[in-house]
Scaffold this active site. Structure first.
Site, PDB file in Angstrom:
ATOM      1  N   LYS A   1      36.680  43.653  42.225  1.00 29.46           N
ATOM      2  CA  LYS A   1      35.742  42.628  41.378  1.00 29.46           C
ATOM      3  C   LYS A   1      35.137  43.297  40.612  1.00 29.46           C
ATOM      4  O   LYS A   1      34.692  44.400  40.528  1.00 29.46           O
ATOM      5  CB  LYS A   1      35.032  41.972  42.520  1.00 29.46           C
ATOM      6  CG  LYS A   1      35.573  41.016  43.507  1.00 29.46           C
ATOM      7  CD  LYS A   1      34.525  40.087  44.524  1.00 29.46           C
ATOM      8  CE  LYS A   1      35.269  39.577  45.574  1.00 29.46           C
ATOM      9  NZ  LYS A   1      35.882  38.256  44.759  1.00 29.46           N
TER      10      LYS A   1
ATOM     11  N   ARG B   1      42.342  34.953  53.543  1.00 28.16           N
ATOM     12  CA  ARG B   1      43.993  34.161  54.138  1.00 28.16           C
ATOM     13  C   ARG B   1      44.564  35.124  54.807  1.00 28.16           C
ATOM     14  O   ARG B   1      45.309  34.717  55.698  1.00 28.16           O
ATOM     15  CB  ARG B   1      44.630  33.566  52.794  1.00 28.16           C
ATOM     16  CG  ARG B   1      45.111  34.520  51.876  1.00 28.16           C
ATOM     17  CD  ARG B   1      45.808  34.004  50.508  1.00 28.16           C
ATOM     18  NE  ARG B   1      44.505  33.610  49.788  1.00 28.16           N
ATOM     19  CZ  ARG B   1      44.380  33.225  48.459  1.00 28.16           C
ATOM     20  NH1 ARG B   1      45.725  32.700  47.959  1.00 28.16           N
ATOM     21  NH2 ARG B   1      43.469  32.852  47.758  1.00 28.16           N
TER      22      ARG B   1
ATOM     23  N   ASP C   1      42.383  41.065  46.636  1.00 33.90           N
ATOM     24  CA  ASP C   1      41.157  40.279  46.813  1.00 33.90           C
ATOM     25  C   ASP C   1      41.299  38.793  47.295  1.00 33.90           C
ATOM     26  O   ASP C   1      40.310  38.103  47.438  1.00 33.90           O
ATOM     27  CB  ASP C   1      40.491  40.128  45.167  1.00 33.90           C
ATOM     28  CG  ASP C   1      38.973  39.728  45.279  1.00 33.90           C
ATOM     29  OD1 ASP C   1      38.522  39.710  46.184  1.00 33.90           O
ATOM     30  OD2 ASP C   1      38.607  39.020  43.921  1.00 33.90           O
TER      31      ASP C   1
ATOM     32  N   LYS D   1      36.469  33.412  58.985  1.00 36.28           N
ATOM     33  CA  LYS D   1      36.920  34.516  58.212  1.00 36.28           C
ATOM     34  C   LYS D   1      35.561  35.287  58.285  1.00 36.28           C
ATOM     35  O   LYS D   1      34.418  34.857  57.574  1.00 36.28           O
ATOM     36  CB  LYS D   1      37.104  34.186  56.708  1.00 36.28           C
ATOM     37  CG  LYS D   1      36.935  35.147  55.594  1.00 36.28           C
ATOM     38  CD  LYS D   1      37.180  34.877  54.346  1.00 36.28           C
ATOM     39  CE  LYS D   1      36.973  35.903  53.259  1.00 36.28           C
ATOM     40  NZ  LYS D   1      37.315  35.509  51.755  1.00 36.28           N
TER      41      LYS D   1
HETATM   42  N1  BES Z   1      35.457  35.882  48.943  1.00 39.53           N
HETATM   43  C1  BES Z   1      36.260  35.380  47.895  1.00 39.53           C
HETATM   44  C2  BES Z   1      36.006  34.197  47.201  1.00 39.53           C
HETATM   45  C3  BES Z   1      34.730  33.731  46.989  1.00 39.53           C
HETATM   46  C4  BES Z   1      34.240  33.751  45.601  1.00 39.53           C
HETATM   47  C5  BES Z   1      33.502  33.469  47.860  1.00 39.53           C
HETATM   48  C6  BES Z   1      32.991  33.557  45.019  1.00 39.53           C
HETATM   49  C7  BES Z   1      32.339  33.138  47.514  1.00 39.53           C
HETATM   50  C8  BES Z   1      31.858  33.091  46.168  1.00 39.53           C
HETATM   51  C9  BES Z   1      37.798  35.579  48.141  1.00 39.53           C
HETATM   52  O1  BES Z   1      38.184  36.598  48.783  1.00 39.53           O
HETATM   53  C10 BES Z   1      38.325  35.924  46.748  1.00 39.53           C
HETATM   54  O2  BES Z   1      38.029  37.048  46.220  1.00 39.53           O
HETATM   55  N2  BES Z   1      38.975  35.146  46.538  1.00 39.53           N
HETATM   56  C11 BES Z   1      39.798  35.045  44.954  1.00 39.53           C
HETATM   57  C12 BES Z   1      41.296  34.700  45.192  1.00 39.53           C
HETATM   58  C13 BES Z   1      42.085  34.942  43.961  1.00 39.53           C
HETATM   59  C14 BES Z   1      42.306  36.616  43.906  1.00 39.53           C
HETATM   60  C15 BES Z   1      43.365  34.357  44.071  1.00 39.53           C
HETATM   61  C16 BES Z   1      38.922  34.218  44.024  1.00 39.53           C
HETATM   62  O3  BES Z   1      38.721  33.171  44.459  1.00 39.53           O
HETATM   63  O4  BES Z   1      38.868  34.720  42.955  1.00 39.53           O
HETATM   64 ZN    ZN Z   2      36.757  37.174  50.236  1.00 48.14          ZN
HETATM   65 MN    MN Z   3      38.165  38.492  47.832  1.00 50.88          MN
END
Ligand code: BES
Ligand code: ZN
Ligand code: MN
Length: 494
Positions: A266, A340, A336, A254
């Site tokens: 965010k 995936r 966000d 990724k």
């Molecule tokens: N890149 C983030 C995950 C992440 C969070 C990486 C903190 C490193 C540190 C990912 O794209 C994301 O935003 N995931 C969300 C998913 C949710 C919306 C289902 C998350 O983990 O909040």
């Molecule tokens: Zn991400």
């Molecule tokens: Mn994200």
């Protein structure tokens, strides 16, 4: 970018240690000096080494750590460092000892008496890894650094160990550099450009642009990048060091160069950390570099999906329904949950194009994996016990924390969509597992696959024995070892 430490490797001769300036490091264990060097230093300091090792402070020094004797009488050196390192020790402790020496690396020259230590190779790797720094954006005069000299009994062996360590360290450093770079510098295009630099090492690098991705039907990936001024790219890196024509092993990363969350934006606090959201792609790049540098006898293809997730008038909306390259449709409930989407298309492309023997993908995929495992272990998800076991074994050998997580139909069920074939999120509960189930939907039946959620291990707030705070390069060593174990080691005859 960091410069690699080049230690001078010299024979352990009768050099006059008393006249040596700077810092002197000697490896010791137990409660008395035993090695030739330790005994000589003890004589020169009229028993200071022996007295220090009988003292209380030495008792608190853990394996791999050091006790400093400042301005030791009898020596010109400004300090003598006693590094506790048993002759029989594990990889991690030897690397930590190397890291301890690296931390002494400053203006004053460092002389380390490594002598005949059986784990000198691990010590040298730890030295290189811990000497990394990322200070390109610190203006002002860069402090001149002195030299590091390793005094060893077998110079050719130590030289060989250094060269082997260099191939590993340079892969790790590529990963760390990419992860540490800010997103205004490391755009999708700049990332792709840096990967083309691997061509010099014999890696075939192909950069796919948006028109080609459109033609291939990678709408999930393109949808993530549509709100950004930076064009999306997929970069394919091929290292063909194995049998010609044999199916490769695939690594997929990724590469979200910045993740604002998109329209599902965010919160501001901590958002700057999302410069590391390309960490999976960074590891793939680092592994490819190491494989090339050491001339690995294996066919490996590395693919990265490079996008930027931005909110914009043209950005993807929550509720949009998008068709994947595979053909399945996805209702994008939360923009966000973009990683995936990127992986789904790149994984499908990798399987269709290269028919790999197996696939490992890496992604800073979920905050949920950080809640579950912290920064000690990456989350490991798999449909194949053999491949998963081999990975866990390699990770253990390299002391890169990795912990297998469960999967199952009930988690997959959470992805059911009212309108499309699936949603891209399935509620907060078991978030890292649901994300893994999403990815699994894009893995073909019978394809051995491991998904590594590296959100917690990619960037650390504190130092470790072999890395200064910041990007770790987690995974490069384990994956390199896995490839060596699986493809380059001839199994012992039964
Ligand atoms: N890149 C983030 C995950 C992440 C969070 C990486 C903190 C490193 C540190 C990912 O794209 C994301 O935003 N995931 C969300 C998913 C949710 C919306 C289902 C998350 O983990 O909040
Ligand atoms: Zn991400
Ligand atoms: Mn994200």
């Amino acid at each position: 970018m960091s410069e690699v430490l080049i230690p001078e490797i010299v024979a352990y001769d009768g050099e006059d240690l008393a006249a040596r300036s700077g810092r002197i490091v000697v490896l010791v264990d137990g409660d008395a000096p035993t090695s030739l060097g330790a005994r000589r230093l003890d004589r020169l300091t009229r028993g200071a080494v022996r007295r220090a090792m009988a003292g209380e402070a030495w008792g608190r020094v853990k394996p791999g750590e050091a006790l400093e004797l400042a301005y030791p009488a009898g020596l010109a050196a400004e300090a003598l460092h006693l590094v506790r390192l048993p002759r029989r020790t594990d990889v991690a402790t030897a690397r930590k000892a190397g890291g301890t020496i690296a931390r002494l690396y400053g203006a004053a020259p460092v002389l380390a008496l490594v002598e005949t230590h059986p784990r000198h190779a691990d010590l040298i790797l730890g030295l290189l890894l811990r000497a990394y720094s990322f200070d390109v954006y610190k203006s002002g005069e860069k402090k001149a650094k002195g030299a590091v000299t390793l005094m060893v009994s077998d110079v050719p062996a130590a030289q060989a160990s250094y060269h082997a360590a260099l191939a590993l360290a340079q892969g790790v450093f590529l990963t760390r550099d990419l992860v540490n770079e800010p997103a205004n510098v490391l755009t999708t295009t700049e990332f792709a450009h840096r990967l083309t630099g691997l061509r010099d090492l014999g890696v075939h690098v192909e950069v796919l642009d948006e028109d080609e991705l459109e033609r291939l039907g990678m709408r999930l990936l393109l949808g993530v990048g549509i709100g950004s001024e930076c064009p999306s790219h997929v970069v394919v890196m091929r290292w063909n060091g194995g049998v010609a024509g044999e199916a490769p092993f695939a690594l997929v990363g990724k590469g979200v160069c910045f993740d604002t969350g998109g329209i599902s934006i965010k919160p501001a606090g901590g958002m700057e950390e999302m410069t590391m959201d390309m960490g999976g792609a960074g590891v793939v790049a680092g592994v490819m570099k190491t494989l090339a540098l050491r001339g690995a006898k294996a066919n490996v293809v590395g693919l990265v999906g490079l996008v930027e997730n931005m909110p914009d008038g043209r950005a993807q909306r929550p509720g949009d329904i998008v068709k994947s390259m595979k053909g399945d449709t996805v209702e994008v409930i939360n923009t966000d949950a973009e990683g995936r989407l990127v992986l789904a298309d790149v994984l499908w492309y990798a399987q269709e194009t290269f028919k790999p023997k197996g696939i490992i993908n890496l992604a800073t995929l979920t905050g949920a994996i950080i809640v579950a495992l912290g920064s000690e272990h990456a989350g490991v998800f798999s449909n194949n016990d053999a491949l998963c076991g081999a990975f866990l074994k390699a990770a253990r050998a390299e002391h890169e924390g990795a912990w297998r997580m469960p999967m199952g139909q009930a988690y997959d069920d959470k992805l059911k969509s009212r309108l499309a074939d699936m949603m891209n999120v399935g509620g907060r509960e078991g978030g890292a597992i649901v994300a893994a189930q999403f990815i699994k939907r894009f893995i073909k039946e019978d394809m051995p696959w491991v998904h590594l959620d590296i959100a917690g291990v990619t960037l650390l707030k504190g130092d470790t024995p072999t890395a200064p705070k910041g990007a770790t390069g987690w995974g490069v060593l384990a994956l390199n070892r896995l490839i060596a174990d699986m493809f380059e080691t001839t199994p012992a005859k039964a």
